[in-house]
Design an enzyme around this catalytic site. Structure first.
Site, PDB file in Angstrom:
ATOM      1  N   PHE A 101      -6.585  -6.060  11.717  1.00  0.00           N
ATOM      2  CA  PHE A 101      -6.072  -6.042  10.442  1.00  0.00           C
ATOM      3  C   PHE A 101      -5.273  -7.192  10.091  1.00  0.00           C
ATOM      4  CE2 PHE A 101      -2.612  -4.099   7.580  1.00  0.00           C
ATOM      5  CZ  PHE A 101      -3.161  -4.616   6.334  1.00  0.00           C
TER       6      PHE A 101
ATOM      7  N   HIS B 145       0.419  -4.704   2.693  1.00  0.00           N
ATOM      8  CA  HIS B 145      -1.285  -5.157   2.832  1.00  0.00           C
ATOM      9  C   HIS B 145      -1.357  -6.579   3.371  1.00  0.00           C
ATOM     10  CE1 HIS B 145      -5.360  -4.495   1.128  1.00  0.00           C
ATOM     11  NE2 HIS B 145      -5.282  -5.486   2.135  1.00  0.00           N
TER      12      HIS B 145
ATOM     13  N   LYS C 224      -7.773 -15.057   6.448  1.00  0.00           N
ATOM     14  CA  LYS C 224      -8.421 -14.989   5.097  1.00  0.00           C
ATOM     15  C   LYS C 224      -7.362 -15.637   3.917  1.00  0.00           C
ATOM     16  CE  LYS C 224     -10.577 -12.338   1.242  1.00  0.00           C
ATOM     17  NZ  LYS C 224     -11.090 -11.196   1.008  1.00  0.00           N
ATOM     18  N   HIS C 225      -6.008 -15.306   4.197  1.00  0.00           N
ATOM     19  CA  HIS C 225      -4.948 -15.439   3.278  1.00  0.00           C
ATOM     20  C   HIS C 225      -3.930 -16.456   3.876  1.00  0.00           C
ATOM     21  CE1 HIS C 225      -6.611 -12.164   0.604  1.00  0.00           C
ATOM     22  NE2 HIS C 225      -6.538 -11.578   1.562  1.00  0.00           N
TER      23      HIS C 225
ATOM     24  N   GLU D 268      -5.726 -10.696   7.687  1.00  0.00           N
ATOM     25  CA  GLU D 268      -4.922 -11.081   6.693  1.00  0.00           C
ATOM     26  C   GLU D 268      -4.235 -12.673   6.895  1.00  0.00           C
ATOM     27  OE1 GLU D 268      -4.242  -9.749   3.884  1.00  0.00           O
ATOM     28  OE2 GLU D 268      -5.341  -8.263   4.558  1.00  0.00           O
TER      29      GLU D 268
ATOM     30  N   GLN E 275       0.622  -1.126   0.097  1.00  0.00           N
ATOM     31  CA  GLN E 275      -0.002  -0.087   0.108  1.00  0.00           C
ATOM     32  C   GLN E 275       0.927   1.313   0.106  1.00  0.00           C
ATOM     33  OE1 GLN E 275      -3.913  -0.544   2.408  1.00  0.00           O
ATOM     34  NE2 GLN E 275      -2.298  -1.408   3.868  1.00  0.00           N
TER      35      GLN E 275
END
Length: 281
Positions: A141, A87, A148-149, A145, A56
């Site tokens: 945050f 990010h 989800k990832h 991450e 980002q």
């Protein structure tokens, strides 16, 4: 004659189709290994094809922050980030989709306690928003991450600590901000730079083509792509559905790299719209 048996060839074909559909639906309902897939809806996640390191640019992202808070790095005054920040590290498929929420491994901040200093500096949150968790509720945050990832990074990265450590190491090794600065692309609130020049500078340094996303003519995110051994590769072309977000198509021929002006904790009233949760990938 059994009234439930097909009476003609057309009835037989219809019967076979119905049996097939019922068997598929039954498998979907009973399969405990099925997870939500980021691109396809409900599907059994297959192993990803490559990694995408999403970066980002604070000078573009931070002005969208509505509020200041202790977790928002945009509000750190002179300590606010002035270079690309992380990010996330995202496992992706070559077809433009991606796996998501692959296991129910919840984020545990204690697992990364020894990494907190570099994470706060190089992988900070750039908003006060709380992104959605995979299975309901809101979280941090970093938690977003990882859940989800990061949980889809196996078999390359198998646990939370190594997901964050690996991402930091890749970020340090492939320092985009340094490459661009050395090529003369520095933060500025007045200069416009050729998009092709930015891409070429990164290609010359890493021997792979990145992709970029822009907002109102300013670089918002930059993506570096890697094979599973973390050797650079060209970023795959996204599907048309996602091209506006994930390719150079959202960037004009000349782009800006705005210099970030810290909001400061006292500037809560001066900011404008913040990233909604559904934009936090």
């Amino acid at each position: 004659m059994n009234p439930f048996l097909p009476k003609s060839k057309s009835d037989l074909l219809l019967w076979q189709v119905l049996v097939f559909i019922i068997s598929v639906l039954g498998g979907l309902c009973s399969g405990s290994s099925l997870e939500i897939n980021g691109g396809d809806g409900v599907a059994a996640p297959r192993e990803f094809d490559y990694f995408k390191l999403a970066l980002q640019w604070p000078g573009t992202v931070c002005p969208r922050s509505r509020h200041c808070c202790s977790s928002n790095a945009c509000c750190r005054g002179s300590n606010a980030p002035t270079e690309f920040t992380i990010h996330g590290l995202w496992p992706d498929y070559n077809d433009g989709t991606w796996p998501a929420c692959c296991t129910r491994s919840s984020f545990d901040r204690k697992e990364i306690s020894t990494l907190l200093d570099p994470l706060e500096k190089y992988w900070p949150s750039l908003s006060c928003g709380s992104p959605s968790k995979c299975y309901g509720g809101k979280g941090s945050f970093w938690g977003h991450e990882w859940e989800k990832h990061g949980t889809c990074s196996s078999p390359v990265v198998r646990d939370e600590y190594n997901y964050f450590l690996t991402t930091l190491n890749v970020y340090f090794k492939y320092n985009v901000t340094r490459v661009l600065n050395e090529a003369g692309y520095v933060p500025s609130n007045s200069e416009k730079y050729p998009l092709g020049g930015i891409v070429s500078a990164i290609e010359n340094a890493f021997h792979a083509t990145p992709s970029l996303a822009c907002l109102n003519g300013a670089v918002k995110e930059l993506y570096l792509c890697f094979n599973k051994d973390f050797k650079p590769r060209d970023c795959a072309v996204r599907s048309s559905l996602q091209s506006e977000i994930f390719s150079q198509s959202s960037c004009p021929t000349y782009v800006s790299l705005p210099a970030h002006v810290s909001l400061g904790l006292e500037d809560d009233r001066t900011a404008v719209a913040w990233l909604p949760d559904n934009e936090i990938l």
